[in-house]
Design a protein around this motif. Structure first.
Motif, PDB file in Angstrom:
ATOM      1  N   CYS A 122       0.854  -1.211  -0.049  1.00 11.44           N
ATOM      2  CA  CYS A 122       0.000   0.173   0.050  1.00 11.44           C
ATOM      3  C   CYS A 122       0.993   1.517   0.165  1.00 11.44           C
ATOM      4  CB  CYS A 122      -0.842   0.072   1.239  1.00 11.44           C
ATOM      5  SG  CYS A 122      -2.039  -1.421   1.427  1.00 11.44           S
ATOM      6  N   PHE A 123       0.627   2.364  -0.582  1.00  8.64           N
ATOM      7  CA  PHE A 123       1.249   3.541  -0.583  1.00  8.64           C
ATOM      8  C   PHE A 123       0.228   4.835  -0.519  1.00  8.64           C
ATOM      9  CE2 PHE A 123       0.639   1.928  -4.803  1.00  8.64           C
ATOM     10  CZ  PHE A 123      -0.168   3.178  -5.581  1.00  8.64           C
ATOM     11  N   ASN A 124       1.124   5.823  -0.194  1.00 14.96           N
ATOM     12  CA  ASN A 124       0.260   7.210  -0.121  1.00 14.96           C
ATOM     13  C   ASN A 124       0.228   7.737  -1.536  1.00 14.96           C
ATOM     14  OD1 ASN A 124      -0.414   7.861   2.442  1.00 14.96           O
ATOM     15  ND2 ASN A 124       1.978   7.890   3.155  1.00 14.96           N
ATOM     16  N   ALA A 125      -1.091   8.106  -1.689  1.00  8.14           N
ATOM     17  CA  ALA A 125      -1.366   8.965  -3.053  1.00  8.14           C
ATOM     18  C   ALA A 125      -1.738  10.272  -2.941  1.00  8.14           C
ATOM     19  CB  ALA A 125      -2.465   8.074  -3.856  1.00  8.14           C
ATOM     20  N   PRO A 126      -1.662  11.190  -3.916  1.00  5.06           N
ATOM     21  CA  PRO A 126      -2.140  12.723  -3.905  1.00  5.06           C
ATOM     22  C   PRO A 126      -3.510  12.533  -3.232  1.00  5.06           C
ATOM     23  CG  PRO A 126      -1.035  12.160  -5.782  1.00  5.06           C
ATOM     24  CD  PRO A 126      -1.337  10.936  -5.398  1.00  5.06           C
ATOM     25  N   GLU A 127      -3.786  13.895  -2.588  1.00  6.39           N
ATOM     26  CA  GLU A 127      -5.116  14.258  -2.015  1.00  6.39           C
ATOM     27  C   GLU A 127      -5.437  13.191  -0.635  1.00  6.39           C
ATOM     28  OE1 GLU A 127      -7.743  14.420  -5.344  1.00  6.39           O
ATOM     29  OE2 GLU A 127      -6.503  15.992  -6.393  1.00  6.39           O
ATOM     30  N   GLY A 128      -4.460  12.736  -0.035  1.00 10.63           N
ATOM     31  CA  GLY A 128      -4.764  11.914   1.067  1.00 10.63           C
ATOM     32  C   GLY A 128      -5.168  10.463   0.666  1.00 10.63           C
ATOM     33  N   LYS A 129      -5.232  10.168  -0.511  1.00  8.46           N
ATOM     34  CA  LYS A 129      -5.617   8.724  -0.819  1.00  8.46           C
ATOM     35  C   LYS A 129      -4.787   7.840  -0.615  1.00  8.46           C
ATOM     36  CE  LYS A 129      -9.051  10.737  -4.163  1.00  8.46           C
ATOM     37  NZ  LYS A 129      -9.266  10.897  -5.646  1.00  8.46           N
ATOM     38  N   VAL A 130      -5.139   6.351  -0.734  1.00  3.91           N
ATOM     39  CA  VAL A 130      -4.033   5.505  -0.313  1.00  3.91           C
ATOM     40  C   VAL A 130      -4.274   4.540  -1.651  1.00  3.91           C
ATOM     41  CG1 VAL A 130      -3.520   3.422   0.892  1.00  3.91           C
ATOM     42  CG2 VAL A 130      -4.346   5.614   1.836  1.00  3.91           C
ATOM     43  N   GLY A 131      -3.239   4.263  -2.126  1.00  3.07           N
ATOM     44  CA  GLY A 131      -3.170   3.246  -3.461  1.00  3.07           C
ATOM     45  C   GLY A 131      -2.594   1.672  -2.857  1.00  3.07           C
ATOM     46  N   VAL A 132      -2.805   0.744  -3.863  1.00  5.06           N
ATOM     47  CA  VAL A 132      -2.101  -0.441  -3.752  1.00  5.06           C
ATOM     48  C   VAL A 132      -1.530  -0.967  -4.922  1.00  5.06           C
ATOM     49  CG1 VAL A 132      -4.168  -1.904  -4.236  1.00  5.06           C
ATOM     50  CG2 VAL A 132      -2.492  -2.834  -2.624  1.00  5.06           C
TER      51      VAL A 132
END
Lengths: 138, 213
Positions: A122-132
């Motif tokens: 999992c990782f941090n994405a722009p605008e406080g979102k989380v990606g995988v």
């Protein structure tokens, strides 16, 4: 008597640890005993990530899949497994990325092959979102 | 009774030793004194202004972390509240910090832009529950220059928000920019140790939810 209590406690602890270890790997094939070279393994990675990737649900989207329904894996009370074994095919996996009291449910579509190991991260994405991301182990 | 009194005194001494700050900002008058055993002097410059970094002074929060065998950092050595904050002045910070051992290293655990006009700070990076850190790697006494740091943030091809630093380790112009404020500093003996980005792999545990029935 003391020795008996000690032996019983140790046996219970060993049983508890073994049970937990079994629970941590979700096997998406019921009533089958398959060797490692016939399944694809999803394993967690926390490399350069503040999140631990748990698994929330899985849906087999392979063309020949008999059951294309979403299967929930674990839950808020029981917890989420971090490891999963799958039969080869195409899947949509929803992950439970968590750190402290922060969590998110990003999804990824993956195609997995038998005998391969894949890492989920999992990782941090722009605008406080989380990606995988799911990538094959080298 | 005497044992009890001695124990209380020992406890107070231990508490005082524990509370002693491991990092502190320095003035020129501090540089006339010899450096304490186990400490070094650090200099960090931040890039004044470019596309990625606004033209603000910066504040750094420095804290001790355990160094793991895999090269990552984890578990604060002392409670998170007992770290120290240092500030840049004219984009340069001079401070005293504890020397690194094999397993314990002082790291910059967070950095912020300081907006004087607005009286607030905005975060550049932070590693409260894991994340990037800048270790201050120095194992012998001396004056260390960690370079001129530029902070960068960008989005990778998979959509990951990445953080990195670039470091210019040239000392050219350092004496000119510091000599007025720090005439006592011996510029010829400065050791250059370019800062590198590290990773704190510790993660916060979820807090317990209590349900009253």
């Amino acid at each position: 008597m003391k020795l008996l209590v000690k032996v019983l406690t140790t046996a219970l602890m060993a049983l508890a640890v073994t049970s937990c270890a079994n629970l941590s790997t979700y096997k998406n094939y019921k009533n089958k005993k398959l060797s490692d070279d016939l399944v694809a393994k999803i394993r967690p990675s926390t490399k350069n990530s503040v999140f631990t990737p748990g698994i929330a649900s899985v849906r087999n989207t392979s063309r020949d899949a008999s059951d294309k329904k979403t299967k929930s894996v674990g839950g808020a009370m029981a917890g989420y497994p971090v490891k999963m074994n799958l039969l080869p095919g195409r899947y949509v996996i929803t992950f439970y990325c968590f750190t402290g009291n922060t969590y998110a449910f990003p999804s990824a579509e993956v195609v997995v092959e038998e005998g391969s190991t894949y890492y989920s991260r999992c990782f941090n994405a722009p605008e406080g979102k989380v990606g995988v991301e799911v990538y094959e182990a080298e | 009774m005497k044992i009890l009194l001695n124990s209380v005194l020992l406890l107070i001494l231990l508490l005082l030793a524990g509370c002693k700050t491991t990092v502190s900002q320095l003035q020129d008058s501090d540089l006339n004194k010899p450096i304490e055993k186990g400490y070094a002097i650090g200099i960090i410059k931040v890039r004044e202004s470019d596309a990625d970094s606004s033209n603000t002074e910066k504040s750094f929060y420095i804290h001790e972390r355990h160094k793991r065998r895999d090269g990552t950092y984890t578990d604060p050595v002392v409670p998170l509240s007992s770290g120290s904050t240092i500030m840049t002045k004219d984009h340069i910070a001079i401070f005293k910090f504890k020397l690194a051992t094999r397993s314990i290293v002082s790291v910059i655990a967070s950095a912020s832009h300081v907006h004087d006009s607005q009286g607030g700070e905005s975060n550049i990076f932070a590693s409260a529950c894991g994340g990037p850190v800048i270790p201050l790697q120095a194992s012998s006494q001396g004056v260390y220059y960690f370079g001129e740091i530029t902070f960068k943030e960008w989005v990778s091809e998979i959509g990951e928000l990445k953080f990195d630093i670039s470091v210019n380790d040239s000392t050219q112009g350092l004496e000119a920019s510091l000599s007025d404020a720090y005439p006592s500093l011996s510029y010829s003996s400065i050791k250059v140790a370019p800062a590198e980005l590290g990773w704190d792999s510790s993660q916060c545990q979820p807090s317990t939810t209590i349900i009253y029935i």
